[in-house]
Write a protein that holds these residues in place. Structure first.
Motif, mmCIF file in Angstrom:
data_model
loop_
_atom_site.group_PDB
_atom_site.id
_atom_site.type_symbol
_atom_site.label_atom_id
_atom_site.label_comp_id
_atom_site.label_asym_id
_atom_site.label_seq_id
_atom_site.Cartn_x
_atom_site.Cartn_y
_atom_site.Cartn_z
ATOM 1 N N ALA A 90 -5.208 -0.805 0.939
ATOM 2 C CA ALA A 90 -4.084 -1.730 1.082
ATOM 3 C C ALA A 90 -2.906 -1.271 0.220
ATOM 4 O O ALA A 90 -1.745 -1.333 0.648
ATOM 5 C CB ALA A 90 -4.513 -3.150 0.707
ATOM 6 N N LEU A 91 -3.181 -0.797 -0.983
ATOM 7 C CA LEU A 91 -2.124 -0.261 -1.844
ATOM 8 C C LEU A 91 -1.529 1.019 -1.260
ATOM 9 O O LEU A 91 -0.311 1.190 -1.220
ATOM 10 C CB LEU A 91 -2.677 0.038 -3.240
ATOM 11 N N ALA A 92 -2.391 1.922 -0.802
ATOM 12 C CA ALA A 92 -1.946 3.219 -0.293
ATOM 13 C C ALA A 92 -1.089 3.093 0.957
ATOM 14 O O ALA A 92 -0.203 3.915 1.194
ATOM 15 C CB ALA A 92 -3.153 4.122 -0.019
ATOM 16 N N THR A 93 -1.322 2.051 1.751
ATOM 17 C CA THR A 93 -0.563 1.869 2.994
ATOM 18 C C THR A 93 0.580 0.878 2.851
ATOM 19 O O THR A 93 1.344 0.680 3.799
ATOM 20 C CB THR A 93 -1.480 1.383 4.137
ATOM 21 N N GLY A 94 0.687 0.232 1.710
ATOM 22 C CA GLY A 94 1.750 -0.754 1.522
ATOM 23 C C GLY A 94 1.406 -2.141 2.040
ATOM 24 O O GLY A 94 2.250 -3.017 2.086
ATOM 25 N N THR A 96 -0.379 -4.206 0.527
ATOM 26 C CA THR A 96 -0.237 -5.037 -0.668
ATOM 27 C C THR A 96 0.512 -4.225 -1.716
ATOM 28 O O THR A 96 0.559 -3.003 -1.631
ATOM 29 C CB THR A 96 -1.608 -5.519 -1.197
ATOM 30 N N THR A 97 1.096 -4.909 -2.671
ATOM 31 C CA THR A 97 1.841 -4.212 -3.721
ATOM 32 C C THR A 97 0.984 -4.076 -4.970
ATOM 33 O O THR A 97 -0.018 -4.779 -5.144
ATOM 34 C CB THR A 97 3.130 -4.971 -4.090
ATOM 35 N N TRP A 98 1.417 -3.179 -5.843
ATOM 36 C CA TRP A 98 0.747 -2.970 -7.116
ATOM 37 C C TRP A 98 0.709 -4.282 -7.909
ATOM 38 O O TRP A 98 -0.314 -4.653 -8.468
ATOM 39 C CB TRP A 98 1.468 -1.871 -7.885
ATOM 40 N N LEU A 120 3.412 4.157 -5.093
ATOM 41 C CA LEU A 120 2.769 3.547 -3.931
ATOM 42 C C LEU A 120 3.814 2.875 -3.061
ATOM 43 O O LEU A 120 4.804 2.380 -3.584
ATOM 44 C CB LEU A 120 1.731 2.523 -4.395
ATOM 45 N N PRO A 121 3.648 2.783 -1.763
ATOM 46 C CA PRO A 121 2.533 3.299 -0.958
ATOM 47 C C PRO A 121 2.620 4.814 -0.783
ATOM 48 O O PRO A 121 3.658 5.423 -0.992
ATOM 49 C CB PRO A 121 2.695 2.582 0.371
ATOM 50 N N LEU A 122 1.506 5.385 -0.361
ATOM 51 C CA LEU A 122 1.379 6.830 -0.203
ATOM 52 C C LEU A 122 1.562 7.295 1.233
ATOM 53 O O LEU A 122 2.025 8.403 1.465
ATOM 54 C CB LEU A 122 -0.003 7.283 -0.680
ATOM 55 N N VAL A 123 1.122 6.498 2.167
ATOM 56 C CA VAL A 123 1.184 6.868 3.586
ATOM 57 C C VAL A 123 1.831 5.732 4.362
ATOM 58 O O VAL A 123 1.776 4.575 3.949
ATOM 59 C CB VAL A 123 -0.217 7.178 4.169
ATOM 60 N N ALA A 124 2.440 6.080 5.455
ATOM 61 C CA ALA A 124 3.096 5.078 6.287
ATOM 62 C C ALA A 124 2.037 4.212 6.965
ATOM 63 O O ALA A 124 1.053 4.725 7.494
ATOM 64 C CB ALA A 124 3.968 5.746 7.338
ATOM 65 N N PRO A 125 2.218 2.911 6.930
ATOM 66 C CA PRO A 125 1.250 2.026 7.581
ATOM 67 C C PRO A 125 1.332 2.118 9.104
ATOM 68 O O PRO A 125 2.345 2.538 9.655
ATOM 69 C CB PRO A 125 1.641 0.632 7.097
ATOM 70 N N ILE A 126 0.267 1.713 9.746
ATOM 71 C CA ILE A 126 0.167 1.696 11.196
ATOM 72 C C ILE A 126 0.127 0.240 11.626
ATOM 73 O O ILE A 126 -0.632 -0.554 11.082
ATOM 74 C CB ILE A 126 -1.130 2.399 11.669
#
Length: 167
Positions: A90-94, A96-98, A120-126
């Motif tokens: 959830a953090l990596a995709t945005g 949820t926030t830190w 964060l995030p690291l990757v674009a969410p889908i």
């Protein structure tokens, strides 16, 4: 011995499967998919902010060291981040926030360098339709997730340079 690198397309596909599963039912996909998604996003983190001053742990799937600064060599490092696989993704995709994860106790961080909020995030969410959404923290390396690109069948010669025009 250098750590084995994960295939970025397979990793991005696992992250996409996790994102779609979360949006559709809230249930995680199979364990192997979650494991690959976690390991891939940890690899992206280590590539994006290399270093050895912070250890990020996502048991039982992986751990990486990242962020420049004083490095430790023995025992528990002075800067540690630990969370569960669902929260990490959830953090990596945005999703949820830190700050949200920290406020709810879903992430534990100790040490002055253990705040990952800026990376964060690291990757674009889908989204649920399987479309790539914008990533507010674009990568500065070629480790970006590219889930919209089709994965060629095995044995089709998709090696380095296959995207460049023929000479």
């Amino acid at each position: 011995m250098a750590a084995r690198r994960l295939d970025p397309l397979a990793g991005a596909a696992a992250v996409a499967a996790w994102s779609v599963s979360q949006a559709a039912s809230g249930e995680p996909p199979p364990r192997a998919t979650v494991a690959l998604a976690v390991r891939y996003t940890l690899q992206v983190l280590a590539d994006r902010v290399p270093g050895r001053s912070v250890e990020v742990r996502v048991p039982p799937y992986g751990v990486v060291q990242c962020i420049q600064g004083p490095r430790h060599t023995r025992g528990t490092p002075p800067n540690v981040v630990e969370t569960d696989p669902q929260t990490w993704l959830a953090l990596a995709t945005g999703a949820t926030t830190w700050a949200q994860a920290g406020d709810t106790g879903r992430v534990r961080a100790s040490g002055v360098r253990a705040d990952l909020g800026a990376v964060l995030p690291l990757v674009a969410p889908i989204d649920p339709a399987g479309k790539l959404q914008g990533c507010p923290n674009p990568p500065n390396r070629s480790t970006a997730a590219t889930p919209t690109r089709s994965i060629p069948p095995a044995g089709t010669g998709s090696g380095a340079g296959s995207d460049s025009p023929a000479s």
